[in-house]
Design an enzyme around this catalytic site. Structure first.
Site, short mmCIF file in Angstrom:
data_model
loop_
_atom_site.label_atom_id
_atom_site.label_comp_id
_atom_site.label_asym_id
_atom_site.label_seq_id
_atom_site.Cartn_x
_atom_site.Cartn_y
_atom_site.Cartn_z
N HIS A 222 7.85 21.91 2.89
CA HIS A 222 6.67 21.43 2.17
C HIS A 222 6.99 22.56 0.90
O HIS A 222 5.60 22.72 0.12
CB HIS A 222 5.47 20.54 2.02
CG HIS A 222 5.56 19.82 3.54
ND1 HIS A 222 7.06 18.70 3.38
CD2 HIS A 222 4.84 18.80 4.00
CE1 HIS A 222 6.77 17.83 3.58
NE2 HIS A 222 5.26 17.86 4.94
N HIS B 18 3.07 12.64 -0.09
CA HIS B 18 2.29 12.76 1.42
C HIS B 18 0.55 12.36 1.64
O HIS B 18 0.17 12.75 2.36
CB HIS B 18 2.15 14.39 1.69
CG HIS B 18 2.75 14.52 3.05
ND1 HIS B 18 2.48 14.30 4.47
CD2 HIS B 18 3.91 15.40 3.76
CE1 HIS B 18 2.19 14.83 5.75
NE2 HIS B 18 3.69 15.69 4.83
N ARG C 137 11.59 20.40 5.92
CA ARG C 137 11.24 21.29 6.19
C ARG C 137 12.86 22.28 6.17
O ARG C 137 13.94 21.51 5.73
CB ARG C 137 12.00 21.76 8.08
CG ARG C 137 9.91 21.22 8.64
CD ARG C 137 10.53 20.56 9.94
NE ARG C 137 9.21 20.70 10.34
CZ ARG C 137 8.46 19.21 10.49
NH1 ARG C 137 9.11 18.67 9.41
NH2 ARG C 137 6.97 19.37 10.92
N GLU D 87 6.92 9.35 3.38
CA GLU D 87 6.83 9.73 2.29
C GLU D 87 8.60 9.46 2.18
O GLU D 87 9.92 9.99 2.78
CB GLU D 87 7.68 11.32 2.88
CG GLU D 87 6.25 11.35 3.52
CD GLU D 87 5.97 12.58 5.07
OE1 GLU D 87 6.19 13.63 4.17
OE2 GLU D 87 5.51 12.16 5.89
#
Length: 344
Positions: A109, A178, A84, A309
């Site tokens: 993303h 992801h 973000r 991630e």
């Protein structure tokens, strides 16, 4: 020996620009992985359990249609900036840039049409595949022509993901994959019986929109202390946590290091994550709600998968004391993550 095969997976709808989507199958004695030229998406990853039987351990869809509809970034490479950016805004060299807001008040993303939603150009390698694309100046509000290479190679039981990029103008970049994992096999109802450990002494607390507050907090004495393996379901209950969606701060440096381990005692499957990246976003599928029909018509309820991630810290472009995400012309962004599968 690793076998690499390519086949047609489908065609993009005309409204998404059309084009053929290919699937690449990498197979060794112990791991089989399928990757699309759309979004560099890992659509399947099969590993053996203690009984020697293979199971697919990543969430996804059987057909291209699933991936062209809205979904929570299953298996995809996300960018230019993973995670973000607060209010979708940042200022660089006195100029303010405004990005698309696709996650409440924030940009997530890469924005509306990030790297996960575009076709990449593939090149088959002896034990893998390299995907390339040029992200043009101004795409999703980001400055600079950005050349990006994502390479997947399979080495026995180890899947290696390398990210490289070069830019024509100063720009923020942070790339990750992801994939959503369930070591019991995709379609299993939850991950509560998984044991998780993360080699991090600190993490980033977040506000109610999941933006880091700016504090770098010690994990010691909190529910975020995962330095020793915890059984996930019991741990969430003990600390009254709804789940994890937080960045864990890794030791800085360019060397490969072990940063996380997952173990599923009933099947014996293990997964280790090694990386050169400075952060690890641990996400426990809190927003999965059973509404998506996945592979084999299974549904994916809350907490039915986890993501590890490897990336830079969220909102780093707005927080000067975080590791920098800025790439300059003449420099190269280059990070590698190793996913190592086995049994215990």
């Amino acid at each position: 020996m690793v076998e690499v095969r390519r086949e047609v997976f489908g065609h993009m709808p005309p409204e998404d620009g059309g084009g053929e989507v290919e699937k690449f199958v990498l197979q060794s004695d112990s791991v089989r992985v399928e990757i699309l030229s759309l979004g560099c998406i890992i659509t399947a990853l099969e590993t053996r359990g203690r009984d020697g039987q293979f199971a697919d351990i990543v969430l996804g869809f059987d057909t291209l249609e699933g991936y062209t509809r809205k979904h929570p970034f299953f298996g995809a490479v996300v960018g230019r900036v993973a995670n973000r950016i607060a209010k979708g805004r940042f200022t660089m060299d006195g100029k303010e840039y405004q990005l698309f807001l696709n996650n409440g008040p924030n940009s997530l993303h890469g924005g509306a049409r990030g790297f996960d939603k575009v076709l990449w150009s593939p090149q088959v390698l002896p034990s893998g595949v390299c995907f390339f694309r040029l992200s043009p100046d101004g795409e999703e509000g980001y400055p600079g022509d950005l050349k990006v290479w994502v390479t997947y190679t399979l080495n026995g039981s180890e899947l290696v993901i390398n990210y490289r990029a070069q830019t024509s103008k100063k720009t923020p970049i942070s790339l990750t994959n992801h994939a959503y994992f369930n070591l019991a096999g995709q379609g299993s109802p939850d991950i509560y019986d998984h044991e998780i450990s993360i080699e991090a002494d600190s993490y980033l607390p977040v506000d109610d929109t999941k933006i880091p507050t700016g504090e770098v907090a010690a994990v010691q004495g909190t529910g975020f202390d995962l330095r020793q393996p915890v059984e996930l379901g019991k741990h969430l209950k003990q600390f009254h946590l709804d789940g994890f969606d937080h960045n864990f701060c890794l030791p800085l440096g360019r060397a490969r290091r072990l940063v996380a381990r997952a173990h599923h005692p009933p099947t014996g499957r293990t997964m280790e994550v090694h990386t050169t990246q400075p952060g690890l976003q641990f996400y426990t599928g809190n927003n999965l709600d059973g509404s998506l029909k996945g592979k084999g018509a299974t549904t994916y309820p809350k907490h039915s998968a986890f993501c590890l991630e490897t990336q830079n810290w969220p909102d780093a472009v707005n927080k000067p004391h975080f590791p920098s995400t800025l790439l300059l012309p003449g420099e190269e962004y280059n990070h590698t993550t190793w996913l190592c599968f086995g049994t215990a």
